[in-house]
Scaffold this motif. Structure first.
Motif, PDB file in Angstrom:
ATOM      1  N   ARG A   2       4.704  36.577  47.625  1.00 40.36           N
ATOM      2  CA  ARG A   2       4.036  36.003  48.786  1.00 40.36           C
ATOM      3  C   ARG A   2       3.980  34.482  48.708  1.00 40.36           C
ATOM      4  N   ARG A   3       3.711  34.011  47.517  1.00 40.36           N
ATOM      5  CA  ARG A   3       3.626  32.561  47.327  1.00 40.36           C
ATOM      6  C   ARG A   3       4.976  31.903  47.600  1.00 40.36           C
ATOM      7  N   VAL A   5       7.272  32.982  49.660  1.00 41.05           N
ATOM      8  CA  VAL A   5       7.504  32.998  51.109  1.00 41.05           C
ATOM      9  C   VAL A   5       6.705  31.885  51.780  1.00 41.05           C
ATOM     10  N   ARG A   6       5.438  31.710  51.370  1.00 38.32           N
ATOM     11  CA  ARG A   6       4.621  30.643  51.951  1.00 38.32           C
ATOM     12  C   ARG A   6       5.203  29.268  51.643  1.00 38.32           C
ATOM     13  N   THR A   7       5.637  29.081  50.422  1.00 37.71           N
ATOM     14  CA  THR A   7       6.238  27.807  50.040  1.00 37.71           C
ATOM     15  C   THR A   7       7.515  27.569  50.839  1.00 37.71           C
ATOM     16  N   ARG A   9       8.208  28.677  53.793  1.00 35.60           N
ATOM     17  CA  ARG A   9       7.856  28.330  55.177  1.00 35.60           C
ATOM     18  C   ARG A   9       7.482  26.856  55.291  1.00 35.60           C
ATOM     19  N   TRP A  10       6.702  26.363  54.330  1.00 36.47           N
ATOM     20  CA  TRP A  10       6.315  24.963  54.350  1.00 36.47           C
ATOM     21  C   TRP A  10       7.535  24.064  54.232  1.00 36.47           C
ATOM     22  N   SER A  13       9.524  24.269  57.637  1.00 33.84           N
ATOM     23  CA  SER A  13       8.861  23.570  58.736  1.00 33.84           C
ATOM     24  C   SER A  13       8.825  22.061  58.475  1.00 33.84           C
TER      25      SER A  13
END
Length: 57
Positions: A2-3, A5-7, A9-10, A13
């Motif tokens: 999960r981490r 995927v979040r990284t 995305r950042w 973007s």
């Protein structure tokens, strides 16, 4: 996972904003936003006027 995927995305973007920021000046983005707001308001008022005219005939 999960981490990661979040990284990801950042990073994606941030890269997109960096590309957009390099292509347009701040004043161009402000002018575009102002134009879009004015267009949206005029479309809305035009629709109201059209409804008013159709309701009277």
């Amino acid at each position: 996972m999960r981490r990661l995927v979040r990284t990801g995305r950042w990073v994606v973007s941030g890269t997109g904003l960096l590309v957009l920021g390099g292509c347009f000046t701040n004043q161009q983005l402000i002018d575009f936003g102002r134009t879009e707001v004015a267009r949206t308001i005029s479309d809305f008022l035009g629709q109201l006027f059209q409804l008013a005219v159709l309701s009277t005939s």
